[in-house]
Design a protein around this motif. Structure first.
Motif, PDB file in Angstrom:
ATOM      1  N   SER A 293      18.677   3.710 -32.152  1.00  0.00           N
ATOM      2  CA  SER A 293      19.682   4.656 -32.543  1.00  0.00           C
ATOM      3  C   SER A 293      20.184   3.096 -33.667  1.00  0.00           C
ATOM      4  O   SER A 293      20.468   3.250 -34.873  1.00  0.00           O
ATOM      5  N   LYS A 294      20.669   2.054 -32.525  1.00  0.00           N
ATOM      6  CA  LYS A 294      21.350   1.108 -33.397  1.00  0.00           C
ATOM      7  C   LYS A 294      20.049   0.597 -34.570  1.00  0.00           C
ATOM      8  O   LYS A 294      21.114   0.134 -35.298  1.00  0.00           O
ATOM      9  N   TRP A 295      18.785   0.826 -34.178  1.00  0.00           N
ATOM     10  CA  TRP A 295      17.922   0.169 -35.463  1.00  0.00           C
ATOM     11  C   TRP A 295      18.463   0.567 -36.772  1.00  0.00           C
ATOM     12  O   TRP A 295      18.624  -0.232 -37.947  1.00  0.00           O
ATOM     13  N   LEU A 296      18.154   2.292 -36.986  1.00  0.00           N
ATOM     14  CA  LEU A 296      18.324   2.702 -37.880  1.00  0.00           C
ATOM     15  C   LEU A 296      20.071   2.260 -39.028  1.00  0.00           C
ATOM     16  O   LEU A 296      19.796   2.585 -39.547  1.00  0.00           O
ATOM     17  N   ALA A 297      21.005   2.564 -37.780  1.00  0.00           N
ATOM     18  CA  ALA A 297      22.345   2.173 -38.771  1.00  0.00           C
ATOM     19  C   ALA A 297      22.103   0.512 -38.755  1.00  0.00           C
ATOM     20  O   ALA A 297      22.378   0.457 -39.921  1.00  0.00           O
ATOM     21  N   GLU A 298      21.836  -0.027 -37.945  1.00  0.00           N
ATOM     22  CA  GLU A 298      21.535  -1.364 -38.961  1.00  0.00           C
ATOM     23  C   GLU A 298      20.870  -1.483 -40.407  1.00  0.00           C
ATOM     24  O   GLU A 298      20.756  -2.365 -41.124  1.00  0.00           O
ATOM     25  N   GLY A 299      19.336  -0.584 -40.700  1.00  0.00           N
ATOM     26  CA  GLY A 299      19.243  -0.430 -41.463  1.00  0.00           C
ATOM     27  C   GLY A 299      20.407  -0.060 -42.837  1.00  0.00           C
ATOM     28  O   GLY A 299      19.538  -0.614 -43.774  1.00  0.00           O
ATOM     29  N   ASP A 300      20.667   0.702 -42.138  1.00  0.00           N
ATOM     30  CA  ASP A 300      21.329   1.680 -43.179  1.00  0.00           C
ATOM     31  C   ASP A 300      22.434   0.774 -43.703  1.00  0.00           C
ATOM     32  O   ASP A 300      23.160   0.798 -45.000  1.00  0.00           O
ATOM     33  N   VAL A 301      23.163   0.017 -42.968  1.00  0.00           N
ATOM     34  CA  VAL A 301      24.337  -0.929 -43.556  1.00  0.00           C
ATOM     35  C   VAL A 301      23.421  -1.965 -44.148  1.00  0.00           C
ATOM     36  O   VAL A 301      24.377  -2.210 -45.173  1.00  0.00           O
ATOM     37  N   LYS A 302      22.151  -2.207 -44.052  1.00  0.00           N
ATOM     38  CA  LYS A 302      21.810  -3.178 -45.143  1.00  0.00           C
ATOM     39  C   LYS A 302      21.280  -2.414 -46.272  1.00  0.00           C
ATOM     40  O   LYS A 302      21.332  -3.164 -47.271  1.00  0.00           O
ATOM     41  N   MET A 303      20.758  -1.278 -46.480  1.00  0.00           N
ATOM     42  CA  MET A 303      20.537  -0.610 -47.408  1.00  0.00           C
ATOM     43  C   MET A 303      21.878  -0.724 -48.519  1.00  0.00           C
ATOM     44  O   MET A 303      22.015  -0.387 -49.344  1.00  0.00           O
ATOM     45  N   ARG A 304      22.977  -0.329 -47.426  1.00  0.00           N
ATOM     46  CA  ARG A 304      24.169   0.229 -48.845  1.00  0.00           C
ATOM     47  C   ARG A 304      24.899  -1.038 -48.980  1.00  0.00           C
ATOM     48  O   ARG A 304      25.059  -1.290 -50.075  1.00  0.00           O
ATOM     49  N   ARG A 305      24.320  -2.414 -48.326  1.00  0.00           N
ATOM     50  CA  ARG A 305      25.134  -3.375 -48.862  1.00  0.00           C
ATOM     51  C   ARG A 305      24.149  -4.209 -50.283  1.00  0.00           C
ATOM     52  O   ARG A 305      25.375  -3.956 -50.948  1.00  0.00           O
ATOM     53  N   GLU A 306      23.265  -3.646 -50.480  1.00  0.00           N
ATOM     54  CA  GLU A 306      22.335  -4.038 -51.375  1.00  0.00           C
ATOM     55  C   GLU A 306      22.835  -2.922 -52.601  1.00  0.00           C
ATOM     56  O   GLU A 306      22.776  -3.764 -53.412  1.00  0.00           O
ATOM     57  N   ALA A 307      22.682  -1.395 -52.006  1.00  0.00           N
ATOM     58  CA  ALA A 307      23.462  -0.875 -53.109  1.00  0.00           C
ATOM     59  C   ALA A 307      24.121  -1.106 -54.170  1.00  0.00           C
ATOM     60  O   ALA A 307      24.604  -1.232 -54.965  1.00  0.00           O
ATOM     61  N   VAL A 308      24.835  -1.839 -53.012  1.00  0.00           N
ATOM     62  CA  VAL A 308      26.862  -2.098 -53.173  1.00  0.00           C
ATOM     63  C   VAL A 308      26.375  -2.988 -54.118  1.00  0.00           C
ATOM     64  O   VAL A 308      27.685  -3.813 -55.502  1.00  0.00           O
ATOM     65  N   ALA A 309      26.202  -4.373 -54.094  1.00  0.00           N
ATOM     66  CA  ALA A 309      25.629  -5.521 -54.837  1.00  0.00           C
ATOM     67  C   ALA A 309      24.198  -5.462 -56.086  1.00  0.00           C
ATOM     68  O   ALA A 309      25.045  -5.793 -57.509  1.00  0.00           O
ATOM     69  N   ALA A 310      23.747  -4.261 -56.008  1.00  0.00           N
ATOM     70  CA  ALA A 310      22.901  -3.905 -57.171  1.00  0.00           C
ATOM     71  C   ALA A 310      24.181  -3.184 -58.236  1.00  0.00           C
ATOM     72  O   ALA A 310      23.947  -3.518 -59.307  1.00  0.00           O
ATOM     73  N   LYS A 311      24.888  -2.483 -57.421  1.00  0.00           N
ATOM     74  CA  LYS A 311      25.608  -1.894 -58.387  1.00  0.00           C
ATOM     75  C   LYS A 311      27.198  -2.736 -58.962  1.00  0.00           C
ATOM     76  O   LYS A 311      27.312  -2.207 -60.268  1.00  0.00           O
ATOM     77  N   SER A 312      27.308  -3.492 -58.243  1.00  0.00           N
ATOM     78  CA  SER A 312      28.450  -4.391 -58.222  1.00  0.00           C
ATOM     79  C   SER A 312      27.336  -5.654 -59.806  1.00  0.00           C
ATOM     80  O   SER A 312      28.558  -6.002 -60.955  1.00  0.00           O
ATOM     81  N   LYS A 313      25.935  -5.422 -59.668  1.00  0.00           N
ATOM     82  CA  LYS A 313      25.544  -6.803 -60.877  1.00  0.00           C
ATOM     83  C   LYS A 313      25.629  -5.838 -62.160  1.00  0.00           C
ATOM     84  O   LYS A 313      25.396  -6.877 -63.288  1.00  0.00           O
TER      85      LYS A 313
END
Length: 319
Positions: A293-313
């Motif tokens: 569960s923690k491993w999947l949550a880490e992946g979700d956090v990483k994906m959300r950060r990348e999505a925010v960074a892409a949207k900001s760019k």
């Protein structure tokens, strides 16, 4: 003038003698385009021998486990000795299929999934019977089924989603969990935990036929009339078939199960010895569920950060 004609004719002749490269002699790059440099002859697909994964020896052993498990379920309600023997052989073959996969170099993802599904289903079926045999503890057995399925499913999904499709669920890095790493990489630890976990539940199953404390309804006395009926049993045309395919649901079989009471001494001893290992196995299931569960949550956090960074760019470019 004649010298020029001679040179031109020689050049044309050399061009006509140059062999033409076929498409099979041209190296194909990752984009699908041909390259004239370093030509490689691509082997014909028809010349490559085809393999039937379903007929690999480890998978054949897996099918045998399923047949033995179904046979044990057939005898489970009333024939504890036969059921325990068939069920135990099915579980022991779990170690043989892994050895066969390494010996014949026939490790496949289908075989790994088949092995895991067989383990989960056979254990769950036994726990379902224990739930009916010990109604007061049904919620405990139901919880064990839920934990077993959820932890393995979560672990398998996390491995595929985060580690990649080529990653095995048994390759657990020590940085994630040294305990799971020891469990999956040490064959002795894996075998002992899985084997004694099943042994504990088999011991409980035998106690449902032998312990007056746990199952008094199966230990009723049998009078002489019923004893005679036991000897007769269900009649079939062939004596050989009667020995091989007895009906475990007949009235005679029911009385046979009650008459052939089992001594509860050894089941109690086996249950006592295997209980600590069974507890460890359930603790490992909990750890496996939490880590996945923690491993999947880490992946979700990483994906959300990348999505925010892409949207900001993207917003800065549009501005």
């Amino acid at each position: 003038m004649s010298e020029r004609r001679t040179r031109r004719q020689a050049a044309l002749a050399a061009a006509n003698e140059t062999p033409t490269k076929s498409t099979s002699d041209v190296e194909t790059n990752s984009s699908g385009n041909g390259s004239a440099h370093s030509p490689i002859r691509v082997p014909d697909a028809k010349a490559t021998p085809s393999e039937n994964i379903f007929l690999f020896w480890p998978n054949i052993i897996g099918y045998s486990r399923i047949v033995l498990a179904i046979a044990s379920l057939y005898y489970m309600p009333l024939h504890p000795r036969t059921c325990s023997l068939l069920y135990s052989i099915s579980c022991l073959l779990d170690a043989l299929d892994g050895y066969a996969a390494r010996y014949f170099n026939q490790s496949t993802r289908f075989g790994a999934v088949l092995d895991m599904v067989t383990d989960r289903c056979t254990t769950s079926c036994l726990l379902v019977f224990l739930s009916s045999a010990f109604p007061r503890w049904a919620i405990v057995f139901q919880g064990l089924i839920t934990l077993d399925f959820s932890s393995h499913y979560m672990h398998m999904y996390a491995t595929l989603a985060m580690g990649g499709s080529e990653e095995s669920h048994k390759n657990v890095d020590k940085s994630r969990s040294w305990l799971l790493n020891l469990y999956y990489t040490n064959k002795t630890v894996l075998f002992v935990c899985c084997a004694l976990n099943e042994v504990f539940f088999i011991a409980l199953y035998l106690l449902s036929f032998s312990s007056p404390l746990l199952s008094p309804q199966l230990l009723q006395s049998v009078d002489e009339t019923k004893a005679a009926a036991i000897q007769t049993g269900a009649q079939v045309n062939s004596s050989v078939l009667r020995q091989l395919f007895t009906n475990p649901y007949s009235a005679g079989a029911l009385e046979m199960a009650r008459a052939n009471k089992m001594d509860s001494t050894w089941p109690w001893i086996i249950a006592g010895i295997s209980a600590p290992v069974m507890a460890i196995k359930q603790f490992l299931n909990i750890v496996q569920l939490i880590k996945a569960s923690k491993w999947l949550a880490e992946g979700d956090v990483k994906m959300r950060r990348e999505a925010v960074a892409a949207k900001s760019k993207k917003g800065k470019k549009s501005a």
